[in-house]
Design a protein around this motif. Structure first.
Motif, PDB file in Angstrom:
ATOM      1  N   ASN A  12     -83.361 -17.249 -45.212  1.00 25.60           N
ATOM      2  CA  ASN A  12     -83.633 -16.465 -46.419  1.00 25.60           C
ATOM      3  C   ASN A  12     -83.094 -15.052 -46.299  1.00 25.60           C
ATOM      4  OD1 ASN A  12     -84.883 -18.487 -47.876  1.00 25.60           O
ATOM      5  ND2 ASN A  12     -86.921 -17.978 -47.139  1.00 25.60           N
ATOM      6  N   CYS A  13     -83.173 -14.500 -45.122  1.00 24.05           N
ATOM      7  CA  CYS A  13     -82.663 -13.156 -44.889  1.00 24.05           C
ATOM      8  C   CYS A  13     -81.139 -13.121 -45.024  1.00 24.05           C
ATOM      9  CB  CYS A  13     -83.111 -12.668 -43.513  1.00 24.05           C
ATOM     10  SG  CYS A  13     -82.834 -10.917 -43.253  1.00 24.05           S
ATOM     11  N   PHE A  14     -80.463 -14.136 -44.515  1.00 24.91           N
ATOM     12  CA  PHE A  14     -79.000 -14.190 -44.625  1.00 24.91           C
ATOM     13  C   PHE A  14     -78.555 -14.287 -46.076  1.00 24.91           C
ATOM     14  CE2 PHE A  14     -78.545 -15.551 -40.055  1.00 24.91           C
ATOM     15  CZ  PHE A  14     -77.703 -14.511 -39.694  1.00 24.91           C
ATOM     16  N   LYS A  15     -79.402 -14.822 -46.943  1.00 25.74           N
ATOM     17  CA  LYS A  15     -79.046 -14.944 -48.357  1.00 25.74           C
ATOM     18  C   LYS A  15     -78.822 -13.586 -49.005  1.00 25.74           C
ATOM     19  CE  LYS A  15     -81.284 -19.357 -49.178  1.00 25.74           C
ATOM     20  NZ  LYS A  15     -82.368 -20.063 -49.897  1.00 25.74           N
ATOM     21  N   GLN A  16     -79.388 -12.539 -48.424  1.00 28.66           N
ATOM     22  CA  GLN A  16     -79.163 -11.194 -48.943  1.00 28.66           C
ATOM     23  C   GLN A  16     -77.714 -10.768 -48.762  1.00 28.66           C
ATOM     24  OE1 GLN A  16     -81.969  -8.202 -47.517  1.00 28.66           O
ATOM     25  NE2 GLN A  16     -83.288  -9.882 -46.827  1.00 28.66           N
ATOM     26  N   TYR A  17     -77.062 -11.322 -47.744  1.00 30.45           N
ATOM     27  CA  TYR A  17     -75.729 -10.879 -47.372  1.00 30.45           C
ATOM     28  C   TYR A  17     -74.638 -11.895 -47.687  1.00 30.45           C
ATOM     29  CZ  TYR A  17     -78.661  -7.703 -44.665  1.00 30.45           C
ATOM     30  OH  TYR A  17     -79.613  -6.788 -44.282  1.00 30.45           O
ATOM     31  N   TYR A  18     -74.999 -13.174 -47.815  1.00 31.47           N
ATOM     32  CA  TYR A  18     -74.020 -14.238 -48.023  1.00 31.47           C
ATOM     33  C   TYR A  18     -74.461 -15.153 -49.153  1.00 31.47           C
ATOM     34  CZ  TYR A  18     -71.969 -12.875 -43.582  1.00 31.47           C
ATOM     35  OH  TYR A  18     -71.370 -12.170 -42.588  1.00 31.47           O
ATOM     36  N   GLU A  19     -73.530 -15.991 -49.608  1.00 30.99           N
ATOM     37  CA  GLU A  19     -73.851 -16.965 -50.639  1.00 30.99           C
ATOM     38  C   GLU A  19     -74.955 -17.894 -50.162  1.00 30.99           C
ATOM     39  OE1 GLU A  19     -70.421 -18.970 -52.134  1.00 30.99           O
ATOM     40  OE2 GLU A  19     -69.241 -17.128 -52.158  1.00 30.99           O
ATOM     41  N   ALA A  32     -80.412 -18.781 -30.440  1.00 22.88           N
ATOM     42  CA  ALA A  32     -80.561 -17.534 -29.685  1.00 22.88           C
ATOM     43  C   ALA A  32     -81.278 -16.478 -30.510  1.00 22.88           C
ATOM     44  CB  ALA A  32     -79.185 -17.026 -29.259  1.00 22.88           C
ATOM     45  N   LEU A  33     -80.963 -16.412 -31.788  1.00 21.80           N
ATOM     46  CA  LEU A  33     -81.617 -15.453 -32.684  1.00 21.80           C
ATOM     47  C   LEU A  33     -83.105 -15.761 -32.824  1.00 21.80           C
ATOM     48  CD1 LEU A  33     -80.941 -13.009 -34.431  1.00 21.80           C
ATOM     49  CD2 LEU A  33     -80.334 -14.569 -36.270  1.00 21.80           C
ATOM     50  N   VAL A  34     -83.440 -17.032 -32.982  1.00 23.35           N
ATOM     51  CA  VAL A  34     -84.845 -17.449 -33.065  1.00 23.35           C
ATOM     52  C   VAL A  34     -85.589 -17.066 -31.793  1.00 23.35           C
ATOM     53  CG1 VAL A  34     -86.386 -19.455 -33.130  1.00 23.35           C
ATOM     54  CG2 VAL A  34     -84.482 -19.314 -34.729  1.00 23.35           C
ATOM     55  N   ASN A  35     -84.980 -17.340 -30.649  1.00 24.20           N
ATOM     56  CA  ASN A  35     -85.623 -17.018 -29.370  1.00 24.20           C
ATOM     57  C   ASN A  35     -85.848 -15.521 -29.209  1.00 24.20           C
ATOM     58  OD1 ASN A  35     -85.822 -19.698 -28.623  1.00 24.20           O
ATOM     59  ND2 ASN A  35     -83.866 -19.694 -27.559  1.00 24.20           N
ATOM     60  N   ARG A  36     -84.874 -14.704 -29.629  1.00 21.40           N
ATOM     61  CA  ARG A  36     -85.027 -13.250 -29.545  1.00 21.40           C
ATOM     62  C   ARG A  36     -86.158 -12.763 -30.448  1.00 21.40           C
ATOM     63  NH1 ARG A  36     -79.513 -10.802 -30.883  1.00 21.40           N
ATOM     64  NH2 ARG A  36     -80.814  -9.024 -31.317  1.00 21.40           N
ATOM     65  N   ILE A  37     -86.250 -13.345 -31.633  1.00 23.18           N
ATOM     66  CA  ILE A  37     -87.305 -12.956 -32.573  1.00 23.18           C
ATOM     67  C   ILE A  37     -88.668 -13.331 -32.011  1.00 23.18           C
ATOM     68  CG2 ILE A  37     -88.311 -13.489 -34.842  1.00 23.18           C
ATOM     69  CD1 ILE A  37     -85.352 -13.673 -35.839  1.00 23.18           C
ATOM     70  N   LEU A  38     -88.794 -14.545 -31.501  1.00 23.90           N
ATOM     71  CA  LEU A  38     -90.074 -14.984 -30.942  1.00 23.90           C
ATOM     72  C   LEU A  38     -90.455 -14.159 -29.725  1.00 23.90           C
ATOM     73  CD1 LEU A  38     -89.741 -18.858 -31.315  1.00 23.90           C
ATOM     74  CD2 LEU A  38     -91.128 -17.306 -32.698  1.00 23.90           C
ATOM     75  N   GLN A  39     -89.478 -13.813 -28.890  1.00 16.27           N
ATOM     76  CA  GLN A  39     -89.750 -12.993 -27.709  1.00 16.27           C
ATOM     77  C   GLN A  39     -90.210 -11.597 -28.130  1.00 16.27           C
ATOM     78  OE1 GLN A  39     -86.430 -12.487 -25.077  1.00 16.27           O
ATOM     79  NE2 GLN A  39     -87.574 -11.213 -23.660  1.00 16.27           N
ATOM     80  N   THR A  40     -89.552 -11.018 -29.115  1.00 19.26           N
ATOM     81  CA  THR A  40     -89.940  -9.695 -29.604  1.00 19.26           C
ATOM     82  C   THR A  40     -91.343  -9.731 -30.176  1.00 19.26           C
ATOM     83  OG1 THR A  40     -87.638  -9.129 -30.098  1.00 19.26           O
ATOM     84  CG2 THR A  40     -89.342  -7.840 -31.218  1.00 19.26           C
ATOM     85  N   LEU A  49     -93.781  -9.841 -38.618  1.00 18.76           N
ATOM     86  CA  LEU A  49     -92.742 -10.854 -38.414  1.00 18.76           C
ATOM     87  C   LEU A  49     -91.590 -10.669 -39.392  1.00 18.76           C
ATOM     88  CD1 LEU A  49     -91.724 -13.367 -36.960  1.00 18.76           C
ATOM     89  CD2 LEU A  49     -93.047 -14.741 -38.571  1.00 18.76           C
ATOM     90  N   TYR A  50     -91.902 -10.372 -40.637  1.00 19.96           N
ATOM     91  CA  TYR A  50     -90.866 -10.173 -41.655  1.00 19.96           C
ATOM     92  C   TYR A  50     -89.919  -9.043 -41.243  1.00 19.96           C
ATOM     93  CZ  TYR A  50     -88.769  -9.142 -46.192  1.00 19.96           C
ATOM     94  OH  TYR A  50     -87.882  -8.913 -47.202  1.00 19.96           O
ATOM     95  N   GLU A  51     -90.468  -7.941 -40.755  1.00 14.77           N
ATOM     96  CA  GLU A  51     -89.645  -6.814 -40.325  1.00 14.77           C
ATOM     97  C   GLU A  51     -88.821  -7.150 -39.089  1.00 14.77           C
ATOM     98  OE1 GLU A  51     -91.814  -3.187 -39.899  1.00 14.77           O
ATOM     99  OE2 GLU A  51     -92.725  -3.380 -41.880  1.00 14.77           O
ATOM    100  N   VAL A  52     -89.418  -7.883 -38.157  1.00 15.33           N
ATOM    101  CA  VAL A  52     -88.693  -8.278 -36.946  1.00 15.33           C
ATOM    102  C   VAL A  52     -87.501  -9.160 -37.316  1.00 15.33           C
ATOM    103  CG1 VAL A  52     -88.832  -9.580 -34.787  1.00 15.33           C
ATOM    104  CG2 VAL A  52     -90.717  -8.087 -35.450  1.00 15.33           C
ATOM    105  N   VAL A  53     -87.714 -10.128 -38.193  1.00 13.46           N
ATOM    106  CA  VAL A  53     -86.627 -11.019 -38.616  1.00 13.46           C
ATOM    107  C   VAL A  53     -85.527 -10.214 -39.304  1.00 13.46           C
ATOM    108  CG1 VAL A  53     -85.997 -12.892 -40.196  1.00 13.46           C
ATOM    109  CG2 VAL A  53     -88.050 -13.091 -38.786  1.00 13.46           C
ATOM    110  N   ASN A  54     -85.907  -9.354 -40.238  1.00 18.25           N
ATOM    111  CA  ASN A  54     -84.901  -8.560 -40.953  1.00 18.25           C
ATOM    112  C   ASN A  54     -84.120  -7.653 -40.005  1.00 18.25           C
ATOM    113  OD1 ASN A  54     -84.926  -9.196 -43.816  1.00 18.25           O
ATOM    114  ND2 ASN A  54     -87.052  -8.561 -43.747  1.00 18.25           N
ATOM    115  N   ASP A  55     -84.810  -7.026 -39.068  1.00 17.26           N
ATOM    116  CA  ASP A  55     -84.135  -6.158 -38.108  1.00 17.26           C
ATOM    117  C   ASP A  55     -83.164  -6.932 -37.234  1.00 17.26           C
ATOM    118  OD1 ASP A  55     -85.554  -4.027 -39.129  1.00 17.26           O
ATOM    119  OD2 ASP A  55     -86.955  -3.897 -37.424  1.00 17.26           O
ATOM    120  N   MET A  56     -83.581  -8.093 -36.758  1.00 18.74           N
ATOM    121  CA  MET A  56     -82.737  -8.895 -35.880  1.00 18.74           C
ATOM    122  C   MET A  56     -81.511  -9.453 -36.619  1.00 18.74           C
ATOM    123  SD  MET A  56     -83.804  -8.988 -32.779  1.00 18.74           S
ATOM    124  CE  MET A  56     -85.243  -8.511 -31.875  1.00 18.74           C
TER     125      MET A  56
END
Length: 63
Positions: A12-19, A32-40, A49-56
């Motif tokens: 959903n976050c990528f939809k802000q930037y791409y089709e 890898a992105l999922v793992n970094r978000i969960l680790q953070t 969580l919403y802010e962490v996902v958007n930041d990552m």
């Protein structure tokens, strides 16, 4: 925390930037992105969580 929720939030976050159906990551990078978000989130339990996902995602796209 459930991985499926984080994956959905990333998409959903990528939809802000791409089709809508276009994802600029392959499965390996997505994992890898999922793992970094969960680790953070584990390291900072009070972080939103919403802010962490958007930041990552932003960091992934610009970094």
């Amino acid at each position: 925390m459930e991985k499926k929720l984080v994956v959905k939030m990333i998409k959903n976050c990528f939809k802000q930037y791409y089709e809508a159906d276009s994802l600029p990551v392959d499965e390996k990078d997505l994992e890898a992105l999922v793992n970094r978000i969960l680790q953070t989130k584990d390291e900072e339990p009070n972080a939103d969580l919403y802010e962490v996902v958007n930041d990552m995602v932003y960091e992934f796209l610009t970094g």
